[in-house]
Structure formats: C-alpha cells, structure tokens
Design a protein around this motif. Sequence first.
Motif, PDB file in Angstrom:
ATOM      1  N   UNK A  40      48.344   8.450  29.940  1.00 54.52           N
ATOM      2  CA  UNK A  40      49.452   9.044  29.076  1.00 54.52           C
ATOM      3  C   UNK A  40      49.504  10.555  29.079  1.00 54.52           C
ATOM      4  N   UNK A  41      48.262  11.116  28.952  1.00 56.27           N
ATOM      5  CA  UNK A  41      48.083  12.613  28.857  1.00 56.27           C
ATOM      6  C   UNK A  41      48.445  13.107  30.289  1.00 56.27           C
ATOM      7  N   UNK A  42      48.358  12.592  31.565  1.00 50.94           N
ATOM      8  CA  UNK A  42      48.692  13.064  32.653  1.00 50.94           C
ATOM      9  C   UNK A  42      50.132  12.841  32.945  1.00 50.94           C
ATOM     10  N   UNK A  43      50.805  11.943  32.106  1.00 51.58           N
ATOM     11  CA  UNK A  43      52.124  11.874  32.293  1.00 51.58           C
ATOM     12  C   UNK A  43      52.480  10.656  33.486  1.00 51.58           C
ATOM     13  N   UNK A  44      51.637   9.963  33.417  1.00 50.98           N
ATOM     14  CA  UNK A  44      51.800   8.824  34.414  1.00 50.98           C
ATOM     15  C   UNK A  44      52.116   7.346  33.738  1.00 50.98           C
ATOM     16  N   UNK A  45      53.451   7.571  33.342  1.00 50.92           N
ATOM     17  CA  UNK A  45      53.815   6.351  32.530  1.00 50.92           C
ATOM     18  C   UNK A  45      53.812   5.097  32.948  1.00 50.92           C
TER      19      UNK A  45
END
Length: 160
Positions: A40-45
């Motif tokens: 989530x933090x890395x934006x890999x939804x």
Amino acid sequence: MILNIILVVIFFGAGIFFYIKLGKASNTIEKELPEFLQLIKEGKSGAAYYAGKKLLENDPNNKVVIDGLKTITTTVDLMTVSPNIDVYLQLSETDDKWELIGKTPINKTSLPNGTVKLKFIDAKKNEFIVTAGTYFISTGENIFELPTSMPDTSSMALVI
C-alpha cells in the motif's frame, strides 16, 4: 485407565490444533500483514488488493486489512446491456486466477485502483475480456455491451 488415555489424547490434540492456529496467526502478523502494508505504501494497489484478499481468507474480520483495502480500492457499479452476465476480476496475471464479482447489474463493488482485467461470461458460456481503469468505470463508463457472437472469445468487450 482408558479415560486417562482418552484425556491425554484430547489434551495433545487440542495442543497441536492451537499450536498450528497460533502459528498461522503469527505468520500473518509477522510477515503477511507488513508486506500488505508495504505494498500500500509503495502505491502498488493491485498487488496490495490481492494480498489483502488472501489475508481476509484467513481472518475475515481483520480491521487493519479491511481499512487498508478501503484506501486502495474504488467502489463501482458494473452493468451490461444484457443483464445476468457473470463478471470476474483477474486476481493475478501470473497464475490466471479469477474471482467472481457477481451477476450484472452489480452495484457498489470494490475494485483495486488502477487498471483491472474483467471477464464477462454470458449464458452461452462465451467469454469476453476487457481491460479498464477503475477511475473511468467509477465516472460513468460502466456499461458494457458484449458482442452477440465473436470468433475469438478472448477479445475485448465494447465499452459504451
């Protein structure tokens, strides 16, 4: 004597059961949950969505996972010109897994943010696959008209 043996077997059986159960919970807390939050933090939804769904299989009431999924999903409605079409979401491109979302019309379902691959299967078992962005689906491009016949069933549906 027999009663003692039965009690010992029950005691050890319960001990083994809880050891395995706690081991799964420990793995979830120590490994899988941090990996989910990192995605989530890395934006890999997309990857986080799939990881979150897997976590919820083992712990369907995990509030951290439920809240995390809310941050990486978009609520959409999915409709087809012909109703009662089965709609599936591709869970992983690497192993071609699909999750049944429901039959159209589908109201208020959550999809991972970004581009998703949807499979529509009609009553004749024809499959139509479409790739669409959840942003566009959520802003009104959510009515799919499927071809009445198609020689290649993996081709894309028409988005109206």
